[in-house]
Scaffold this motif. Structure first.
Motif, PDB file in Angstrom:
ATOM      1  N   ASN B 152      57.022   7.481  95.989  1.00  0.00           N
ATOM      2  CA  ASN B 152      57.495   7.724  97.397  1.00  0.00           C
ATOM      3  C   ASN B 152      57.743   6.496  98.309  1.00  0.00           C
ATOM      4  N   ARG B 288      58.479  14.247  85.276  1.00  0.00           N
ATOM      5  CA  ARG B 288      59.262  14.688  86.025  1.00  0.00           C
ATOM      6  C   ARG B 288      60.303  14.176  86.944  1.00  0.00           C
ATOM      7  N   LYS B 289      59.889  12.814  86.904  1.00  0.00           N
ATOM      8  CA  LYS B 289      60.903  11.866  87.700  1.00  0.00           C
ATOM      9  C   LYS B 289      61.678  11.104  86.889  1.00  0.00           C
ATOM     10  N   LEU B 311      63.283  19.807  79.895  1.00  0.00           N
ATOM     11  CA  LEU B 311      63.342  18.681  81.295  1.00  0.00           C
ATOM     12  C   LEU B 311      64.890  18.241  81.631  1.00  0.00           C
ATOM     13  N   THR B 313      66.581  19.782  84.410  1.00  0.00           N
ATOM     14  CA  THR B 313      67.075  20.378  85.587  1.00  0.00           C
ATOM     15  C   THR B 313      67.519  19.517  86.662  1.00  0.00           C
ATOM     16  N   ARG B 314      67.308  18.217  86.523  1.00  0.00           N
ATOM     17  CA  ARG B 314      67.846  17.286  87.481  1.00  0.00           C
ATOM     18  C   ARG B 314      69.099  16.451  86.839  1.00  0.00           C
ATOM     19  N   ARG B 319      72.021  20.727  88.498  1.00  0.00           N
ATOM     20  CA  ARG B 319      71.975  20.796  89.676  1.00  0.00           C
ATOM     21  C   ARG B 319      72.174  19.179  90.412  1.00  0.00           C
ATOM     22  N   GLU B 321      72.980  17.916  93.102  1.00  0.00           N
ATOM     23  CA  GLU B 321      72.500  17.545  94.323  1.00  0.00           C
ATOM     24  C   GLU B 321      71.216  16.891  93.989  1.00  0.00           C
ATOM     25  N   LYS B 322      70.459  17.442  93.020  1.00  0.00           N
ATOM     26  CA  LYS B 322      69.129  16.856  92.674  1.00  0.00           C
ATOM     27  C   LYS B 322      69.028  16.021  91.373  1.00  0.00           C
TER      28      LYS B 322
END
Lengths: 127, 450
Positions: B152, B288-289, B311, B313-314, B319, B321-322
């Motif tokens: 982050n 997840r990243k 895995l 979903t991104r 999706r 936008e994600k």
């Protein structure tokens, strides 16, 4: 948390306001609709949330769903235990399954949310 | 594809159908000044026999790594490709599949990607690998973005000046319009200066990007560098030469968080610079990243083993936008080549390739630096590649080699981001297992009196 005392958004988040800090989670109805949860992504303290905008996401074996913030404000705490223990969200969505605490910038944000009875009606109409 | 022409009658019919008077009218959108107002200057028609001959002549003028002695380095290498790699990769089921990673992909392709991921994890010592990326340079950028998501921290990425100049350039391009500062640490004597690195790492740094072996062929202290990154809460990203892992410690054992690589050395020919293969593997907690997709092993409702896209979903098609990346192009066919190559060689084979390359490179360095006015630019431990400093004129040196049939390079002067004092006299030389002692000796003799 007593579900009958909470406020609800049409996107199935619940809010509990104490002073100017709102605790946010998602309803039992939403958790049951999602079925087996596998992942949750939460914001970090200091993040600014916008009313109606996404603040995270929850993923089940079925789908990924965005979490929408029912209020605007600054995140003061996130439930960091949750990502490692999603059972807490399934078993106790109004207690241990809380997601974030937000210092609300405008308490009137809660005015357009439903009370428990209206939300129950709303869920029935969704079913 | 067959060539089909329109008869004048068909042209008339089509124009009539869309209500346009002439073909000229169709082109009126194009300004007059941009139109060619003469016939195309083409030679007279040829028969099929003549045409084939002509094309064969043109093709014959191509110079490839196999028609000369290739000592070229700088990120792409002339490693041996066993013929079975071509044989399997050219099977129609693999070769013609369009976007073979889509949900409807065949089990065969998905199994190949699953094995690719498994082999990459074994090779790098990491927990998870995606099913490949575009190429090595963009893989570095994807890793940097991934580190920003994990930590982050979006303001600062620290990169060693010994990382491939083109990889750094790609990273700059990616972050050009973002509020992210790319801090480059000048190269000292072919390796990182740990004190300088320490000075630049701070609490805002998402990651430290290292290359091992670095662009100059030298070895970095990856364990120490990773430790420095961790001290400020940043991730350690290391770009490796996959072949070197046949000999060197696996990055997973050195505290590295994300390993990326240019996968070309793994069974992919030089093919004029691409298409190549991006590799990205990481620790389990960051799965997840990760950009792109992961192929997973599952069980169908009849209890049979099957492979699925997990895995994802991104991904853009789920999706947008994600999506974690909008350029995580999967290099399916090349990942397949790498899979066949790695499974064919096994750990022992890869070790042998690495060891032969390393020994031959050191022999070549000895022979070449014995010449007058030629020395190692950086007298450091190296793997299969090294920089020569040629004081009397590095270009005449490489020209002499080229005339005798040996390609060495690239010259460092083509990379603006390298320190000028190093740049002007330096040339990279890489040696793979494909080069023989005779070839190395002949190269030495060819440049003896350049």
């Amino acid at each position: 948390m007593d579900p009958s005392q909470l406020k609800y958004a049409r996107t199935h988040e619940w809010v509990h306001l104490e002073g100017d800090v709102a605790t946010i989670g998602i309803s039992k109805f939403a958790v049951e609709e999602l079925t087996d949860l596998v992942y949750i992504d939460l914001p970090t303290p200091g993040d600014q949330l916008t009313k109606g905008a996404t603040f995270g996401e929850v993923e089940s074996v079925k789908a990924v769903s965005d979490l929408y913030s029912p209020v605007a404000g600054e995140v003061v705490e996130a439930n960091n235990a949750l990502p490692d223990d999603l059972a807490a969200l399934s078993d106790d969505p109004y207690g241990k399954g809380w997601m974030v605490r937000v210092k609300v910038s405008n308490a009137s944000d809660l005015d357009d949310l439903m009370d428990a009875i209206a939300y129950e009606e709303f869920c029935k109409s969704q079913g | 594809m067959s060539y089909l022409f329109n008869t004048p009658q068909q042209t008339e019919e089509m124009l009539a159908a869309i209500g346009v008077g002439s073909v000229e009218d169709l082109l009126e959108q194009i300004p007059e000044s941009l139109r060619l107002d003469r016939k195309l200057d083409l030679p007279a028609p040829k028969s099929e026999l003549e045409l084939e001959q002509h094309v064969r002549d043109l093709a014959g003028r191509n110079v490839t790594a196999s028609s000369r002695s290739c000592f070229l380095g700088g990120g792409a290498y002339d490693h041996f490709v066993p013929s079975v790699v071509d044989e399997i990769a050219s099977r129609g089921e693999f070769y013609t599949a369009y976007t073979p990673y889509q949900a409807e992909a065949s089990q065969g392709s998905l199994q190949a990607f699953f094995e690719f991921q498994t082999l990459i994890c074994q090779l790098t010592g990491m927990d998870v690998s995606n099913a490949s990326l575009y190429e090595g340079g963009t893989a570095v950028s994807e890793a940097a973005f991934m580190a920003m998501r994990v930590t982050n921290r979006h303001q600062r990425v620290v990169v060693l000046g010994t990382v491939h100049p083109e990889f750094r350039q790609v990273l700059h391009t990616y972050t050009d319009l973002l509020p992210c500062e790319i801090v480059e640490i000048p190269c000292q004597d072919g390796g990182a200066d740990l004190n300088l690195v320490k000075e630049q790492l701070d609490e805002k740094t998402a990651c430290l990007v290292v290359q091992q072996p670095n662009f100059f062929g030298c070895l970095e202290d990856v364990r120490e560098l990773s430790e420095l990154a961790h001290q400020v809460g940043a991730l350690s990203v290391v770009s490796v030469d996959p072949i070197s892992l046949g000999m060197l410690e696996r990055p997973g054992n050195l505290g590295v968080d994300i390993v990326v690589a240019e996968g070309q050395p793994l069974g992919i020919p030089l093919q004029y610079g691409g298409p190549y293969l991006g590799i990205l593997a990481c620790r389990k907690e960051y799965v997840r990243k990760i950009p792109g997709r992961i192929v997973s092993l599952a069980t169908d409702r009849n209890g049979k083993r099957c492979f699925v896209l997990g895995l994802q979903t991104r991904e853009q098609h789920i999706r947008r936008e994600k999506a974690t990346s909008n350029i995580c192009t999967n290099q399916g066919l090349l990942a397949l080549r790498a899979t066949v190559y790695m499974s064919l060689l096994g750990a022992d084979g890869l070790n042998r390739v690495a060891e032969l390359s390393c020994r031959k490179a050191h022999y070549a360095a000895e022979q070449l630096t014995a010449l007058d006015g030629v020395e190692l630019m950086f007298p450091q431990p190296f793997f299969k590649e090294f920089v020569l400093r040629v004081e009397k004129g590095v270009e005449r040196f490489t020209d002499a080699a080229r005339e005798a049939g040996f390609d060495i390079g690239p010259l460092l002067r083509q990379f603006d981001s390298i320190d000028p004092s190093v740049r002007s006299q330096g040339v990279l030389v890489a040696v793979t297992e494909c080069r023989s002692r005779d070839e190395i000796d002949a190269l030495r003799d060819a440049v003896r009196d350049f």
